[in-house]
Scaffold this motif. Structure first.
Motif, PDB file in Angstrom:
ATOM      1  N   ALA A   1      13.939  15.471  16.370  1.00 54.86           N
ATOM      2  CA  ALA A   1      12.752  14.632  16.561  1.00 54.86           C
ATOM      3  C   ALA A   1      11.843  15.220  17.628  1.00 54.86           C
ATOM      4  O   ALA A   1      10.624  15.254  17.469  1.00 54.86           O
ATOM      5  N   LEU A   2      12.429  15.685  18.709  1.00 59.81           N
ATOM      6  CA  LEU A   2      11.623  16.225  19.802  1.00 59.81           C
ATOM      7  C   LEU A   2      10.925  17.525  19.428  1.00 59.81           C
ATOM      8  O   LEU A   2       9.860  17.840  19.948  1.00 59.81           O
ATOM      9  N   PHE A   3      11.523  18.301  18.541  1.00 63.76           N
ATOM     10  CA  PHE A   3      10.933  19.585  18.183  1.00 63.76           C
ATOM     11  C   PHE A   3      10.166  19.547  16.873  1.00 63.76           C
ATOM     12  O   PHE A   3      10.037  20.533  16.170  1.00 63.76           O
ATOM     13  N   GLY A   4       9.654  18.377  16.546  1.00 64.75           N
ATOM     14  CA  GLY A   4       8.685  18.285  15.461  1.00 64.75           C
ATOM     15  C   GLY A   4       9.223  18.142  14.067  1.00 64.75           C
ATOM     16  O   GLY A   4       8.475  18.272  13.115  1.00 64.75           O
ATOM     17  N   ARG A   5      10.518  17.877  13.883  1.00 61.81           N
ATOM     18  CA  ARG A   5      11.049  17.746  12.536  1.00 61.81           C
ATOM     19  C   ARG A   5      10.999  16.313  12.038  1.00 61.81           C
ATOM     20  O   ARG A   5      11.360  16.047  10.913  1.00 61.81           O
ATOM     21  N   SER A   6      10.580  15.394  12.863  1.00 61.87           N
ATOM     22  CA  SER A   6      10.579  13.984  12.488  1.00 61.87           C
ATOM     23  C   SER A   6       9.165  13.451  12.375  1.00 61.87           C
ATOM     24  O   SER A   6       8.308  13.771  13.192  1.00 61.87           O
ATOM     25  N   THR A   7       8.942  12.635  11.361  1.00 58.95           N
ATOM     26  CA  THR A   7       7.681  11.891  11.266  1.00 58.95           C
ATOM     27  C   THR A   7       7.874  10.513  11.875  1.00 58.95           C
ATOM     28  O   THR A   7       6.975   9.982  12.522  1.00 58.95           O
ATOM     29  N   THR A   8       9.060   9.939  11.701  1.00 55.35           N
ATOM     30  CA  THR A   8       9.277   8.572  12.159  1.00 55.35           C
ATOM     31  C   THR A   8       9.196   8.435  13.675  1.00 55.35           C
ATOM     32  O   THR A   8       8.673   7.434  14.166  1.00 55.35           O
ATOM     33  N   PHE A   9       9.679   9.407  14.411  1.00 51.38           N
ATOM     34  CA  PHE A   9       9.689   9.308  15.867  1.00 51.38           C
ATOM     35  C   PHE A   9       8.278   9.130  16.442  1.00 51.38           C
ATOM     36  O   PHE A   9       8.022   8.175  17.171  1.00 51.38           O
ATOM     37  N   PRO A  10       7.316   9.996  16.106  1.00 50.52           N
ATOM     38  CA  PRO A  10       5.967   9.781  16.643  1.00 50.52           C
ATOM     39  C   PRO A  10       5.250   8.569  16.039  1.00 50.52           C
ATOM     40  O   PRO A  10       4.450   7.924  16.717  1.00 50.52           O
ATOM     41  N   VAL A  11       5.532   8.232  14.778  1.00 52.54           N
ATOM     42  CA  VAL A  11       4.915   7.036  14.198  1.00 52.54           C
ATOM     43  C   VAL A  11       5.372   5.802  14.974  1.00 52.54           C
ATOM     44  O   VAL A  11       4.577   4.911  15.271  1.00 52.54           O
ATOM     45  N   ARG A  12       6.644   5.764  15.341  1.00 53.27           N
ATOM     46  CA  ARG A  12       7.160   4.630  16.118  1.00 53.27           C
ATOM     47  C   ARG A  12       6.405   4.471  17.438  1.00 53.27           C
ATOM     48  O   ARG A  12       6.181   3.363  17.906  1.00 53.27           O
ATOM     49  N   ARG A  13       6.041   5.581  18.042  1.00 54.66           N
ATOM     50  CA  ARG A  13       5.329   5.527  19.323  1.00 54.66           C
ATOM     51  C   ARG A  13       3.869   5.126  19.162  1.00 54.66           C
ATOM     52  O   ARG A  13       3.313   4.466  20.032  1.00 54.66           O
ATOM     53  N   LEU A  14       3.238   5.526  18.062  1.00 56.56           N
ATOM     54  CA  LEU A  14       1.782   5.390  17.930  1.00 56.56           C
ATOM     55  C   LEU A  14       1.316   4.177  17.120  1.00 56.56           C
ATOM     56  O   LEU A  14       0.210   3.699  17.322  1.00 56.56           O
ATOM     57  N   VAL A  74       0.872  -1.168   0.000  1.00 58.48           N
ATOM     58  CA  VAL A  74       0.000   0.000   0.000  1.00 58.48           C
ATOM     59  C   VAL A  74       0.909   1.218   0.000  1.00 58.48           C
ATOM     60  O   VAL A  74       1.581   1.502   0.996  1.00 58.48           O
ATOM     61  N   LEU A  75       0.971   1.904  -1.137  1.00 57.59           N
ATOM     62  CA  LEU A  75       1.772   3.113  -1.255  1.00 57.59           C
ATOM     63  C   LEU A  75       0.937   4.289  -0.786  1.00 57.59           C
ATOM     64  O   LEU A  75      -0.174   4.500  -1.274  1.00 57.59           O
ATOM     65  N   LEU A  76       1.459   5.052   0.150  1.00 61.74           N
ATOM     66  CA  LEU A  76       0.720   6.172   0.747  1.00 61.74           C
ATOM     67  C   LEU A  76       1.511   7.451   0.594  1.00 61.74           C
ATOM     68  O   LEU A  76       2.718   7.481   0.830  1.00 61.74           O
ATOM     69  N   HIS A  77       0.810   8.507   0.194  1.00 60.73           N
ATOM     70  CA  HIS A  77       1.388   9.849   0.260  1.00 60.73           C
ATOM     71  C   HIS A  77       0.435  10.719   1.065  1.00 60.73           C
ATOM     72  O   HIS A  77      -0.777  10.711   0.815  1.00 60.73           O
ATOM     73  N   VAL A  78       0.986  11.433   2.022  1.00 64.19           N
ATOM     74  CA  VAL A  78       0.186  12.344   2.833  1.00 64.19           C
ATOM     75  C   VAL A  78       0.582  13.763   2.474  1.00 64.19           C
ATOM     76  O   VAL A  78       1.744  14.142   2.585  1.00 64.19           O
ATOM     77  N   SER A  79      -0.387  14.525   2.041  1.00 67.96           N
ATOM     78  CA  SER A  79      -0.171  15.929   1.743  1.00 67.96           C
ATOM     79  C   SER A  79      -0.604  16.725   2.963  1.00 67.96           C
ATOM     80  O   SER A  79      -1.784  16.693   3.341  1.00 67.96           O
ATOM     81  N   PRO A  80       0.343  17.403   3.625  1.00 62.17           N
ATOM     82  CA  PRO A  80      -0.037  18.145   4.831  1.00 62.17           C
ATOM     83  C   PRO A  80      -0.936  19.327   4.490  1.00 62.17           C
ATOM     84  O   PRO A  80      -0.879  19.872   3.390  1.00 62.17           O
ATOM     85  N   VAL A  88       1.769  12.002  10.474  1.00 59.65           N
ATOM     86  CA  VAL A  88       1.843  10.984  11.535  1.00 59.65           C
ATOM     87  C   VAL A  88       0.483  10.321  11.723  1.00 59.65           C
ATOM     88  O   VAL A  88       0.357   9.089  11.691  1.00 59.65           O
ATOM     89  N   ASN A  89      -0.550  11.119  11.916  1.00 61.07           N
ATOM     90  CA  ASN A  89      -1.893  10.567  12.137  1.00 61.07           C
ATOM     91  C   ASN A  89      -2.382   9.765  10.941  1.00 61.07           C
ATOM     92  O   ASN A  89      -3.008   8.719  11.099  1.00 61.07           O
ATOM     93  N   GLN A  90      -2.095  10.247   9.737  1.00 56.75           N
ATOM     94  CA  GLN A  90      -2.566   9.562   8.542  1.00 56.75           C
ATOM     95  C   GLN A  90      -1.832   8.236   8.316  1.00 56.75           C
ATOM     96  O   GLN A  90      -2.431   7.258   7.872  1.00 56.75           O
ATOM     97  N   ILE A  91      -0.537   8.195   8.620  1.00 57.65           N
ATOM     98  CA  ILE A  91       0.211   6.938   8.486  1.00 57.65           C
ATOM     99  C   ILE A  91      -0.325   5.916   9.475  1.00 57.65           C
ATOM    100  O   ILE A  91      -0.598   4.764   9.114  1.00 57.65           O
ATOM    101  N   VAL A  92      -0.507   6.321  10.721  1.00 53.30           N
ATOM    102  CA  VAL A  92      -1.003   5.409  11.758  1.00 53.30           C
ATOM    103  C   VAL A  92      -2.422   4.932  11.415  1.00 53.30           C
ATOM    104  O   VAL A  92      -2.737   3.745  11.512  1.00 53.30           O
TER     105      VAL A  92
END
Length: 159
Positions: A129-142, A37-43, A102-106
């Motif tokens: 990662a802590l200041f919001g530049r990472s998508t992978t960090f929160p995806v890993r948590r959620l 499933v190929l996903l692209h999220v447009s913010p 992040v929400n759309q990937i999860v």
């Protein structure tokens, strides 16, 4: 015990990292018979937008037009990638989403029943990662599914 994957979610961002991510996802799919499933999220656009001094109906229409153009480019990109993977005998779906990546990937991983999320890593520092530049960090948590983070050779060499 052999790991068997049925569905791999592959978030793509139309960048150079995508080639490395797709290479790994393709290998996993070929070995396991999983569908991709190929996903692209447009913010959603940030406000205020450059060149729009005050909010008007016309401003809203211009934003919607820009968003439509971005989504059309993303759909074409995903369809080209899907066509290439299908020509190699793989089962591929294309998904577009609008909103927070992040929400759309999860959400998509859960809806599609993804056994594995294969996504690119930009090798951000922990502060990034802590200041919001990472998508992978929160995806890993959620995310409930395991995640395979892929770095490009250039990223690995820079470490």
């Amino acid at each position: 015990m052999a790991l068997v994957y049925h569905c791999l979610l592959v978030p793509l961002e139309q960048s150079l990292v995508d080639d490395a991510v797709l290479g790994h996802a393709r290998e996993f799919a070929q070995l396991s018979g999983a569908r991709l499933v190929l996903l692209h999220v447009s913010p959603l656009p940030a406000f205020p937008l450059a060149g729009i001094e005050e909010w008007t109906l016309e401003s809203g229409e211009r934003i919607a037009l820009r968003q439509d153009e971005a989504m059309n480019r993303a759909r074409q990109y995903l369809e080209e990638r899907a066509r290439d993977l299908r020509s190699q005998g793989l089962s591929v779906e294309v998904e577009l989403a609008l909103g927070d990546p992040v929400n759309q990937i999860v959400r998509t991983a859960k809806e599609k029943g993804a056994d594995l999320i294969v996504m690119g890593s930009h090798a951000h520092t922990i502060l990034g990662a802590l200041f919001g530049r990472s998508t992978t960090f929160p995806v890993r948590r959620l995310a409930e599914a395991p995640i395979l983070l892929v770095r490009t050779e250039d990223q690995a060499a820079a470490q």
